[in-house]
Write an enzyme that holds these catalytic residues in place. Structure first.
Site, PDB file in Angstrom:
ATOM      1  N   ASP A  94       2.503   2.154  -7.851  1.00  0.00           N
ATOM      2  CA  ASP A  94       1.723   0.919  -7.691  1.00  0.00           C
ATOM      3  C   ASP A  94       1.998  -0.160  -8.743  1.00  0.00           C
ATOM      4  OD1 ASP A  94       0.604   3.056  -6.353  1.00  0.00           O
ATOM      5  OD2 ASP A  94      -1.372   2.851  -7.257  1.00  0.00           O
TER       6      ASP A  94
HETATM    7  N1  DQQ Z   1      -1.727   5.560  -7.074  1.00  0.00           N
HETATM    8  C1  DQQ Z   1      -2.651   5.493  -5.978  1.00  0.00           C
HETATM    9  C2  DQQ Z   1      -3.916   5.064  -6.636  1.00  0.00           C
HETATM   10  C3  DQQ Z   1      -3.880   5.760  -7.935  1.00  0.00           C
HETATM   11  C4  DQQ Z   1      -2.438   5.713  -8.309  1.00  0.00           C
HETATM   12  C5  DQQ Z   1      -2.195   4.605  -4.874  1.00  0.00           C
HETATM   13  C6  DQQ Z   1      -1.931   6.935  -9.030  1.00  0.00           C
HETATM   14  O1  DQQ Z   1      -5.066   5.389  -5.889  1.00  0.00           O
HETATM   15  O2  DQQ Z   1      -4.691   5.137  -8.920  1.00  0.00           O
HETATM   16  O3  DQQ Z   1      -0.825   4.750  -4.631  1.00  0.00           O
HETATM   17  O4  DQQ Z   1      -0.593   6.798  -9.391  1.00  0.00           O
END
Ligand code: DQQ
Length: 586
Positions: free
Chosen positions: A67
């Site tokens: 992300d």
């Molecule tokens: N990636 C998810 C989120 C979390 C993060 C979404 C963990 O919900 O915080 O891809 O790497």
């Protein structure tokens, strides 16, 4: 090159589509990122394989990225943080990678900004957002994993502040000991994450946190006067049953006049609101347009916006966990989204990296007020190099026209097609209404690929094509007429023929384009960059990004064609295509 699809295989195709949809939900390709595979997480990267690395999309030098986090502008620099595994090319050991840029295209790498080091984030520093407090003081709130159990971890929200506000690079961040500042107050401690940028009204800062209760998606609203003590509102900010966990929610105002963006705290008469959630089950980012009830502190989607799996998506392809921010310099709202690999875990480990960020997009409200428009930031155009132009070129049924003279593996292609009549549009098959609505377009693209002859369309581009078309990624339109004499424009980006490697996830992504066909024109822009094809239909009404891994159509062996496989002749009214220079990225 075109081969006619046999009608008898229709039901088989239907079955394949349904199976592929199911596999979509079970951890293939762009799927779940929270699977903990300890033995893979620390496979140190020896050497990064270059073949599929992108030339102008953001990626770290090596290892895993997911992300985008806390994008912001501070003292002359754009900052991008990102979920990063410093120890390997699969998800795990998550820290906040950090880079800065003057233009969001060329990036300087910095040391990770937030890493697990305290009891409140010992097991991972997960996604979060930045808020710029009065006096130009950025603060980040992120999800800290405070315990490994229950899986995927006990989650609470913590804050971090710059150690030195006079450093425009914001290299060092402090995580004060009064963290965590927002603890889960319900039992669902492992589904409580991804705080948004906060906004201010009625004497309070407000933010939302993503969550779920069984299969109900929920965002909880928290209020604070001082940014430290946060109190949960009585009612959820927004909730929807049967959609599963809402990851990385985003909420922002959008102007109903013009294309400028708004600061997240803006209120006013000509302001609508966007609510976005990343749905863990489907792995797509869905948004609605709606209004914000200030008295109840609740979001209410307009009745023109479908809330849930069948709703609008920023991107109908590989795009997840996105986040926007307001760029105070150019007064625009910018959207960042992550495109995971579609290759296998072992291929990712072998190539030493995984994950790219798509080109940042400016977002604004379509004049209809019912959807968003998206367009790559114009800074990208500075990378344009050699140019090819075409105009008034006819493409007859079954023909392809090669676009030569540019570097087609790293290119920006902008083309407008015209046609003189809608009469030959194929009949829209009523049977398709049996597909789940959220997968309708994708399913039709799966049945009616580029090689399936049509009436008006398919026409478009064959990107990343090998010399004998053993491999190619077609991006195309196909127009249908419905029984009530309306037209439906289908837009597909089909990875199925993209590679002869059988291991990859090769979905036939699709979306409908809500367009008035009276001008008898359709435009398409594709950003091609080695292993990604990011395509914008009709000025950003519908966007689809595909990750692809050709084995023959690489570097100078790749070709680009225009094609028409419909019986109606199509004209290229105008084509501008450029080689793209390689950006300085990390
Ligand atoms: N990636 C998810 C989120 C979390 C993060 C979404 C963990 O919900 O915080 O891809 O790497």
């Amino acid at each position: 090159m075109m081969r006619v699809f046999n009608r008898r295989v229709w039901s088989l195709a239907l079955l394949i589509c349904l199976l592929s949809m199911l596999s979509n939900f079970h951890g293939k390709g762009v799927m779940a990122s929270h699977n903990v595979h300890l033995r893979y997480q620390t496979n140190n990267v020896e050497k990064v394989k270059q073949v599929y690395r992108t030339g102008y999309h953001f990626q770290p030098k090596k290892n895993w990225m997911n992300d985008p986090n806390a994008p912001m502008y501070y003292k002359g620099f754009y900052h991008l943080f990102y979920q990063y595994n410093p120890k390997g090319a699969v998800w795990g050991n998550i820290v906040w990678g950090h880079s800065v840029s003057k233009d969001m295209i060329n990036w300087i790498p910095l040391e990770p900004a937030i890493v697990p080091s305290k009891p409140f984030d010992k097991y991972g520093c997960w996604s979060g957002s930045a808020t710029i407090l009065p006096g130009d003081k950025p603060v980040i709130i992120y999800t800290g994993i405070i315990n490994e159990k229950p899986e995927p971890g006990h989650q609470a929200q913590s804050y971090a502040i710059p150690a030195n506000y006079s450093d425009p690079y914001l290299r060092k961040w402090i995580k004060p000991d009064n963290n965590p500042i927002i603890k889960p107050i319900h039992e669902n401690v492992s589904s409580f994450r991804d705080p948004t940028t906060a906004w201010f009204n009625n004497g309070h800062w407000k933010l939302i946190v993503g969550s779920k209760n069984n299969r109900r998606g929920i965002t909880y609203l928290y209020r604070s006067r001082d940014f430290i003590k946060w109190t949960k509102a009585k009612h959820p900010f927004h909730t929807k049953k049967d959609v599963g966990m809402w990851e990385c929610p985003d909420f922002y105002p959008i102007s109903s006049q013009g294309t400028n963006g708004l600061d997240t705290s803006t209120l006013g008469d000509n302001v609508k609101y966007v609510f976005k959630a990343s749905l863990d089950i489907t792995r797509f980012d869905y948004y609605t347009i709606g209004s914000y009830n200030l008295v109840k502190d609740k979001y209410v989607p307009d009745n023109t916006s479908v809330d849930g799996w069948a709703g609008l998506r920023y991107d109908y392809g590989n795009f997840y966990a996105s986040k926007t921010f307001f760029d105070p310099i150019k007064k625009r709202r910018i959207l960042w989204g992550w495109a995971n690999e579609s290759s296998t875990r072992s291929e990712d480990i072998a190539k030493g990296w995984a994950g790219i960020q798509l080109i940042p997009r400016k977002v604004w409200l379509d004049p209809s007020g019912h959807k968003l428009l998206q367009w790559p930031i114009n800074e990208l155009e500075r990378l344009r190099d050699q140019k090819i132009e075409l105009s008034s070129v006819k493409i007859n049924k079954g023909d392809t026209i090669e676009v030569k003279g540019i570097n087609v593996v790293q290119a920006d292609v902008d083309v407008t097609f015209t046609f003189s009549s809608l009469d030959k549009a194929e009949l829209y098959d009523k049977k398709w209404e049996n597909f789940p609505p959220e997968d309708l377009a994708k399913s039709i693209c799966g049945i009616k690929g580029a090689t399936v002859q049509g009436g008006l369309g398919p026409f478009g581009l064959l990107t990343l094509a090998s010399s004998k078309l053993e491999e190619y990624t077609p991006v195309f339109f196909r127009i249908f007429k419905t029984t009530n004499k309306k037209h439906k424009v289908l837009f597909c980006s089909d990875a199925t023929p993209s590679s002869i490697n059988k291991n990859e996830y090769k979905p036939s992504f699709g979306g409908f384009v809500d367009v008035d066909l009276t001008t008898k024109k359709l435009s398409l822009r594709s950003l091609i960059d080695h292993s990604v094809v990011e395509s914008f239909a009709e000025g950003g009404k519908t966007v689809i990004s595909s990750r692809v891994y050709p084995t023959l159509a690489i570097n100078e062996n790749a070709h680009l064609h225009l094609f028409n496989n419909g019986s109606e002749i199509v004209m290229i009214e105008r084509l501008n295509a450029w080689s793209m220079k390689t950006a300085h990225i990390n």
